[in-house]
Design a protein around this motif. Structure first.
Motif, PDB file in Angstrom:
ATOM      1  N   VAL A  68      -2.763  20.041 -14.149  1.00 52.30           N
ATOM      2  CA  VAL A  68      -2.487  18.600 -14.179  1.00 52.30           C
ATOM      3  C   VAL A  68      -2.198  18.092 -12.767  1.00 52.30           C
ATOM      4  O   VAL A  68      -2.675  17.019 -12.362  1.00 52.30           O
ATOM      5  N   MET A  69      -1.440  18.846 -11.980  1.00 55.00           N
ATOM      6  CA  MET A  69      -1.192  18.452 -10.592  1.00 55.00           C
ATOM      7  C   MET A  69      -2.501  18.348  -9.825  1.00 55.00           C
ATOM      8  O   MET A  69      -2.719  17.394  -9.063  1.00 55.00           O
ATOM      9  N   ASN A  70      -3.394  19.303 -10.032  1.00 58.94           N
ATOM     10  CA  ASN A  70      -4.692  19.256  -9.359  1.00 58.94           C
ATOM     11  C   ASN A  70      -5.518  18.059  -9.810  1.00 58.94           C
ATOM     12  O   ASN A  70      -6.197  17.408  -9.009  1.00 58.94           O
ATOM     13  N   THR A  77     -11.848   6.610 -11.519  1.00 66.64           N
ATOM     14  CA  THR A  77     -11.526   7.910 -12.129  1.00 66.64           C
ATOM     15  C   THR A  77     -10.387   7.748 -13.132  1.00 66.64           C
ATOM     16  O   THR A  77      -9.474   6.956 -12.926  1.00 66.64           O
ATOM     17  N   ARG A  78     -10.462   8.531 -14.199  1.00 65.51           N
ATOM     18  CA  ARG A  78      -9.362   8.613 -15.162  1.00 65.51           C
ATOM     19  C   ARG A  78      -8.984  10.080 -15.353  1.00 65.51           C
ATOM     20  O   ARG A  78      -9.859  10.948 -15.397  1.00 65.51           O
ATOM     21  N   VAL A  79      -7.681  10.327 -15.469  1.00 65.66           N
ATOM     22  CA  VAL A  79      -7.189  11.665 -15.793  1.00 65.66           C
ATOM     23  C   VAL A  79      -6.729  11.672 -17.241  1.00 65.66           C
ATOM     24  O   VAL A  79      -5.992  10.776 -17.666  1.00 65.66           O
ATOM     25  N   GLY A  94      -4.615  20.153 -17.957  1.00 64.86           N
ATOM     26  CA  GLY A  94      -3.810  20.714 -19.040  1.00 64.86           C
ATOM     27  C   GLY A  94      -4.533  21.718 -19.904  1.00 64.86           C
ATOM     28  O   GLY A  94      -4.071  22.033 -21.014  1.00 64.86           O
ATOM     29  N   GLY A  95      -5.662  22.245 -19.406  1.00 65.05           N
ATOM     30  CA  GLY A  95      -6.402  23.206 -20.229  1.00 65.05           C
ATOM     31  C   GLY A  95      -6.800  22.573 -21.550  1.00 65.05           C
ATOM     32  O   GLY A  95      -7.132  21.397 -21.614  1.00 65.05           O
TER      33      GLY A  95
END
Length: 239
Positions: A79-81, A96-98, A130-131
């Motif tokens: 998540v940090m990456n 971009t969206r995370v 977050g996998g």
């Protein structure tokens, strides 16, 4: 030429080159600029799954810990990456969206399949952190699962200074030969190290294409998204 792709990145791509640890703003921006250049004008919808090895590897860093706890820590690293990559992409001018499989609404959207697909349709890059939200699965497996969920046509396995799949380790055997195209089953039979076994099994079952390529060769991703042959193509059929 592809319409929608899933790009698997290693967390180490964002790290300081000398230590391989943490996040280097310069390295992250260089990667973001390469991604933006590739996406601009291509018409290809891009989703990204990123690993967390620049912060944490459960098998190594979590020795002696509860395995599930060690894996959850690794998920937080991804998540940090994802957040760092989003920041660099948007500074480079790429919307971009995370989305994260573990809910943390203060910093990212929860992963919702239909919402992710809508972002892609609007031309936004979607970075998935977050996998897949549960332990005991690698980000290779996450990449394969998300590719199938989002309707991606191919999983792009980005490598650093490795331009495809070889019949032996090219770093140890100077006579190792690169394979331009190979079937999933031949990868399994020959024990070639492309991705972890669970992820590869899913690709075999669903016939999902894989391309292994060197993302740090300038223009490689751009050429790949425009339909040129780059790296090694892994398909259901050897032909």
């Amino acid at each position: 030429m592809f319409k929608r792709v899933l790009l698997k990145l290693s967390g180490e791509f964002l790290a300081d080159e000398t230590t391989g640890f943490g996040i280097s703003p310069d390295a992250t921006m260089r990667l973001a600029q390469e991604l933006k250049k590739a996406v601009d004008g291509s018409g290809v919808e891009l989703a990204i799954v990123i690993g967390g090895g620049n912060f944490w590897r459960g098998a190594r860093n979590g020795a002696g810990m509860d395995s599930a706890t060690a894996d959850y820590i690794g998920m937080l690293g991804t998540v940090m990456n994802a957040m760092a990559l989003q920041d660099a992409l948007e500074r480079a001018g790429c919307p971009t969206r995370v989305q994260t499989a573990i809910q943390m609404s203060a910093v990212a959207e929860p992963y919702i399949r239909r919402r992710a697909m809508r972002h892609l349709e609007k031309g936004r890059v979607v970075v998935l952190g977050g996998g897949n939200g549960i332990p005991f699965f690698s980000t290779d497996t996450t990449a394969t699962l998300r590719a199938m969920e989002l309707g991606a046509e191919v999983v792009l396995m980005a490598k650093n200074k490795v331009d495809g799949v070889y019949d032996d380790d090219p770093r140890k055997n100077p006579d190792a030969r690169r394979i331009d195209q190979i079937s999933h089953m031949d990868v399994v039979a020959r024990g070639l190290q492309v991705m972890d076994a669970t992820a590869l099994t899913l690709c075999v079952e669903k016939g999902l294409k894989i391309v292994v390529f060197d993302i740090f060769e300038p223009g490689n991703l751009e050429r790949l998204l425009r339909g040129e042959r780059v790296g090694t193509l892994i398909t259901s059929s050897p032909d």
